[in-house]
Scaffold this active site. Structure first.
Site, PDB file in Angstrom:
ATOM      1  CE  LYS A  76      -3.915   1.994   2.494  1.00  0.00           C
ATOM      2  NZ  LYS A  76      -5.105   1.603   3.849  1.00  0.00           N
ATOM      3  CB  SER A 151      -7.937   3.667   2.448  1.00  0.00           C
ATOM      4  OG  SER A 151      -7.662   2.814   3.677  1.00  0.00           O
ATOM      5  CB  SER A 175      -7.514   1.284   5.593  1.00  0.00           C
ATOM      6  OG  SER A 175      -9.054   1.934   5.676  1.00  0.00           O
TER       7      SER A 175
END
Ligand code: GLN
Length: 486
Positions: A76, A151, A175
């Site tokens: 990420k 997210s 997330s």
């Protein structure tokens, strides 16, 4: 022959270790799949071909070894990587190249994991769909018109779409778990302090936690073990050994385990197909010898509003550092403008609407006249939620609920309605406020043909219990991803 990209992390590591296949071949197979599918999925913001191949060559040369050596991973883009661009999904960091590696990146490199690149996310991890990314949304491999969650939707889309067997996400309010649930993958938020935050770009420091994404429970556990453990560079890091997550994932024994079903998370507002799969998962645990009871956690209903005061408050402070003087973007510096004007112009141009909404909300909640009424109250609610968990641990070993009230929603559907977007994290937020570990494991498909996640929550530093439950569910409900996005 099974494609290399369809293998689990464990299978890849075994084949690399036995020299059946080289780490370089494995990396190429995944890089090719990224080249083929990333235009449709938008899972990766940056592919580090040279870095990935260099690391794979180190593995092939025997310079690094470990249980996951040679296994590719999608990282990420909120985790900093030396020499590799890191944006946190924001224009304000576009072009910034960090001068150091996060602790978890160092640990993964030393373990022989091959980082393929950086994945898409909602800007500064604020969102539940990746639609708040400054670089366009990611798409769900199960249905390209739908969100892969947020997210950390980029990492989950990459793992679900076989672009990488492993991913790293970060979970402030859900997330890792929510994208896991809606993409049919495993997502784990470790105990707060169980995985170093050094090099994790801060959103809400008292809640942020990095953790594994994978297609199998054992793969997630092995990655958890690599990234977990004490780090002197993170003042909130817990100085204790990583809980025995790999052993738990291998055993999957739930006999005698006391499982509490959270009464508050169900009923109206939950998609019938989600409720049905959740109920079946609970019945399954009972049939495997678990002792299932219903537990009331009355303050969980207030977790969402408390979170949306605490997280924006911390964010308003954390994001003050993007001032056009130190990082990334700088606009309006025409030689005439004052420093304050350059800061204002840069922040106006560099932050997206959701980030601005949170900064305004947080600044308001922390302002002198309103602090007690908003931030202070929210902190009190946080204490009550922690007490609900502690009361629950008197009678059960883990709590379970659906991970999300619905399956993956359509891109665009909630974009203009922040409150509808926030509801995606209804069930995941309590564990962040408390600090205990929580995870999502696939438990079947809803009537709409989309994946449903079972959430498991456990006491602080009892992360292994998550893996026991998840492994039991995984074994009883064998799972496969669609191999081609549709
Ligand atoms: N969706 C939640 C939010 O928008 C949680 C985000 C997260 O866990 N990073 O804040």
């Amino acid at each position: 022959m099974t494609e290399l990209t369809e293998l689990s992390a464990v299978e890849i590591a075994e084949r690399v270790a036995s020299r059946d296949v080289s780490a370089v071949e494995v990396a190429h197979a995944h890089l090719d799949r990224i080249a083929e599918l990333n235009p449709a999925l938008n899972a990766f913001l940056h592919v580090d071909t040279d870095g990935a191949l260099a690391q794979a060559r180190r593995v092939d040369a025997g310079e690094v070894e470990g249980a996951l050596a040679g296994v590719p991973l999608a990282l990420k883009d909120v985790i900093v990587t030396k020499g590799v661009p890191t944006t946190a999904g924001s224009k304000i960091l576009e072009g910034w190249v960090p001068p150091y590696d996060a602790t978890i990146v160092e640990r993964m490199r030393d373990a022989g994991i091959v980082v393929l690149g950086k994945t898409n996310m909602d800007e500064f991890a604020m969102g539940s769909s990746t639609e708040h990314s400054a670089f366009g949304p990611s798409h769900n491999p199960w249905d390209l018109d739908r969100t892969p969650g947020g997210s950390g939707g980029g990492s989950s889309a990459a793992v679900a779409g076989n672009l990488a067997p492993l991913g790293i996400g970060t979970d402030t309010g859900g997330s890792i778990r929510q994208p896991g649930a809606v993409t049919g993958t495993v997502g784990v938020k470790p105990t707060y302090g169980g995985v170093s935050r050094y090099g994790l770009i801060a959103f809400s420091s008292s809640l942020d936690q990095a953790g594994p994404c994978a297609r199998t429970v054992l793969d997630a556990a092995l990655l958890h073990e690599v990234i977990g453990g004490h780090d002197a560079r993170d003042s909130t890091s817990i100085d204790q050994p990583v809980p025995p997550v790999v052993a738990a994932a291998r055993s999957g024994d739930v006999s005698g385990l006391r499982v509490g079903v959270v009464r508050e998370f169900g009923g109206e507002g939950y998609q019938p197909g989600v409720t049905a799969r959740f109920t079946e998962a609970v019945e399954l645990l009972t049939s495997l010898g678990a002792d299932v009871v219903e537990v009331s956690c009355p303050h969980f209903d207030y977790a969402l509003p408390a979170y949306y005061l605490i997280a924006p408050s911390e964010a308003s402070s954390n994001l003050a550092r993007y001032d056009a003087m130190r990082y990334g973007l700088r606009v309006g510096d025409d030689g005439e403008a004052s420093a304050e004007e350059v800061m204002a112009i840069t922040r106006a141009a560099g932050f997206g609407p959701e980030v601005k909404r949170r900064i305004i909300l947080g600044t308001y909640a922390l302002s002198a006249g309103y602090y007690d009424a908003y931030y202070g109250q929210a902190q009190k609610v946080r204490t009550l939620i922690t007490r609900d968990f502690e009361a629950a641990w008197q009678s059960v070993d883990v709590l379970v609920s659906p991970t999300t009230p619905t399956t993956a929603f359509k891109l665009g559907e909630r974009l203009d309605d922040p409150l509808a977007m926030y509801l995606a994290d209804l069930c995941t937020i309590p564990s962040n406020l408390y600090g205990g570990p929580a995870a999502s494991v696939p438990c079947g498909l809803s009537d709409d043909g989309l994946p449903v996640g079972l959430q498991v929550m456990a006491p602080v530093m009892a992360d292994d219990r998550l893996y026991s439950v998840m492994a039991a569910v995984e074994r009883a409900k064998p799972w496969s991803q669609p191999t081609t996005p549709r």
